[in-house]
Design a protein around this motif. Structure first.
Motif, PDB file in Angstrom:
ATOM      1  N   SER A 166      -3.351  -7.999  -0.409  1.00 44.72           N
ATOM      2  CA  SER A 166      -3.408  -6.821  -1.287  1.00 44.72           C
ATOM      3  C   SER A 166      -2.074  -6.613  -1.992  1.00 44.72           C
ATOM      4  CB  SER A 166      -3.784  -5.570  -0.491  1.00 44.72           C
ATOM      5  OG  SER A 166      -2.746  -5.182   0.403  1.00 44.72           O
ATOM      6  N   ASP A 201       1.974  -0.547   3.519  1.00 46.53           N
ATOM      7  CA  ASP A 201       2.299  -0.458   4.936  1.00 46.53           C
ATOM      8  C   ASP A 201       1.602  -1.633   5.612  1.00 46.53           C
ATOM      9  OD1 ASP A 201       2.481   0.044   7.644  1.00 46.53           O
ATOM     10  OD2 ASP A 201       2.137   2.189   7.470  1.00 46.53           O
ATOM     11  N   THR A 238       6.814  -6.710   6.666  1.00 48.23           N
ATOM     12  CA  THR A 238       7.054  -6.337   5.270  1.00 48.23           C
ATOM     13  C   THR A 238       7.741  -7.462   4.517  1.00 48.23           C
ATOM     14  OG1 THR A 238       7.177  -3.980   5.783  1.00 48.23           O
ATOM     15  CG2 THR A 238       8.245  -4.705   3.751  1.00 48.23           C
ATOM     16  N   ARG A 280       6.002   3.354   1.874  1.00 46.08           N
ATOM     17  CA  ARG A 280       4.967   3.415   2.909  1.00 46.08           C
ATOM     18  C   ARG A 280       3.886   4.428   2.579  1.00 46.08           C
ATOM     19  NH1 ARG A 280       6.619   0.707   7.554  1.00 46.08           N
ATOM     20  NH2 ARG A 280       5.115   1.829   8.836  1.00 46.08           N
ATOM     21  N   SER A 281       4.251   5.448   1.769  1.00 45.52           N
ATOM     22  CA  SER A 281       3.299   6.494   1.439  1.00 45.52           C
ATOM     23  C   SER A 281       3.343   6.786  -0.051  1.00 45.52           C
ATOM     24  CB  SER A 281       3.619   7.768   2.231  1.00 45.52           C
ATOM     25  OG  SER A 281       2.867   8.863   1.759  1.00 45.52           O
ATOM     26  N   ALA A 287       0.903  -2.271   8.499  1.00 46.02           N
ATOM     27  CA  ALA A 287      -0.033  -1.868   9.547  1.00 46.02           C
ATOM     28  C   ALA A 287      -1.373  -1.463   8.961  1.00 46.02           C
ATOM     29  CB  ALA A 287       0.552  -0.721  10.363  1.00 46.02           C
ATOM     30  N   ARG A 288      -1.385  -1.204   7.664  1.00 43.95           N
ATOM     31  CA  ARG A 288      -2.598  -0.707   6.997  1.00 43.95           C
ATOM     32  C   ARG A 288      -3.079  -1.660   5.904  1.00 43.95           C
ATOM     33  NH1 ARG A 288      -0.349   3.788   4.202  1.00 43.95           N
ATOM     34  NH2 ARG A 288       0.128   2.254   2.586  1.00 43.95           N
ATOM     35  N   ASP A 289      -2.132  -2.307   5.222  1.00 45.08           N
ATOM     36  CA  ASP A 289      -2.463  -3.123   4.050  1.00 45.08           C
ATOM     37  C   ASP A 289      -2.211  -4.602   4.327  1.00 45.08           C
ATOM     38  OD1 ASP A 289      -2.915  -0.736   2.432  1.00 45.08           O
ATOM     39  OD2 ASP A 289      -0.730  -0.490   2.490  1.00 45.08           O
ATOM     40  N   SER A 290      -2.992  -5.452   3.690  1.00 43.24           N
ATOM     41  CA  SER A 290      -2.867  -6.891   3.904  1.00 43.24           C
ATOM     42  C   SER A 290      -1.834  -7.494   2.957  1.00 43.24           C
ATOM     43  CB  SER A 290      -4.217  -7.577   3.667  1.00 43.24           C
ATOM     44  OG  SER A 290      -4.586  -7.494   2.293  1.00 43.24           O
TER      45      SER A 290
END
Length: 335
Positions: free
Chosen positions: A203, A195, A228, A175-176, A197-200
């Protein structure tokens, strides 16, 4: 003796309490184990919440695995053999977070003295999951790519070491990006911060194809589920397999059936309890030997982030759910 107990399902920190209980007596075919330590696993927390595959009768004592010393037995010659031995305690219906636990004599495993109590407490669930997924079910061949999520978890790190040992390459989702250097030091071939919530999904697919060409991956494992696992399904190549072995996310999978149709890939579920229930004695003994060797070599060891006394079980379960912790949380139950 002290025991951690919950009499209703809910958030672990809210429903767990410590109470004094009488010393239990083993029945026929059972042993009593003076417990030394037990890990706080996601399956324990899900059971307390009432969302695991098993819902125990209430009130209940949590704890599926742990380590202790057999101090009483009613199991014939085998029980006599186990007396005084340090054993891994594997429970199908919880019960290890207490001073003394009752278990079937067939479900305890004598352990080598070379293992610390911490590693002995975590002898089975995570190491067995890592080995079964990669070596038994997927049988990932040398030089093939394995895509895994939650790569910084205990199972994730074991999978990375297994890849180095057996020659398959690991593509690891975290995630990080803060965990990248740590996983690379273990031998991770590729680390991809992702993540949902942040990445498509696109991607992630692009990052995977960068390393596999236009083929995608044939082997993938995921303990998260939800967005995920759904994104990972889109990264499968021809005849690819994604095995989902956890539900850290409460979300359902969500992807078009065409994702599977066009590649001939498939998504499967894995539950360790069901798998072991289908194995014969020789297969179980072989797995135990493999795990013991792997733990002693360091390949299947797990980091310990923190240790709490059983009396601080609420603090232990809260620590176990802190994001970014670097290892398992253990309960120290006895000496």
């Amino acid at each position: 003796m002290l025991a951690a107990v919950f009499d209703r399902f809910g958030e672990p920190g809210d429903v767990l309490r410590i109470e004094e209980r009488p010393l239990p007596t083993p029945g026929v075919g059972e042993v009593r184990v003076r417990m030394l330590a037990s890990p706080v696993n996601p399956s324990d927390l899900m059971t307390i919440r009432g969302v695991y595959g098993i819902r125990p009768a209430l009130p209940s004592v949590p704890g599926y695995e742990g380590v202790g010393i057999v101090d009483a037995a009613r199991a014939g010659l085998f029980g006599n053999y186990l007396m005084g031995k340090r054993v891994a305690v594997l429970k199908s219906v919880t019960g290890n977070w207490q001073g003394f636990a009752i278990a079937s004599a067939k479900s305890v495993i004598p352990l080598p003295q070379s293992l610390t109590n911490g590693q002995a407490a975590m002898f089975f669930v995570n190491p067995a999951t890592a080995v079964i997924l990669t070596r038994k079910l997927l049988a990932v061949p040398r030089n093939a790519w394995l895509l895994q999520s939650a790569a910084a978890s205990s199972v994730g790190k074991m999978v990375i070491r297994l890849g180095r040992r057996y020659g398959f390459k690991t593509m690891n989702l975290v995630r990080s990006s803060e965990r990248t250097a740590e996983l690379q030091a273990l031998g991770a071939d590729v680390v991809i911060p992702f993540d949902p919530a942040r990445d498509s999904t696109e991607s992630l697919m692009s990052a995977v194809l960068k390393h596999t060409g236009s083929e995608g991956v044939r082997y993938a494992i995921d303990p998260v589920g939800g967005a995920t696992a759904s994104a990972m399904a889109g990264c499968l190549g021809k005849d690819g397999r994604l095995i989902v072995y956890g539900t850290l996310s409460s979300e359902p999978l969500n992807f078009s059936s065409r994702v599977l149709m066009t590649s001939g890939s498939r998504v499967e579920g894995f539950w360790l309890t069901h798998y072991m229930g289908k194995q014969g004695l020789l297969a179980k003994l072989g797995l135990i030997r493999e795990l013991s060797t792997g733990i002693q070599s360091g390949m299947l060891t797990a980091d310990v982030a923190a240790t709490f006394p059983l009396s601080d079980v609420v603090a232990a379960v809260e620590a176990a759910e802190q994001p970014g912790r670097a290892g398992k949380v253990l309960l120290s139950i006895g000496e």
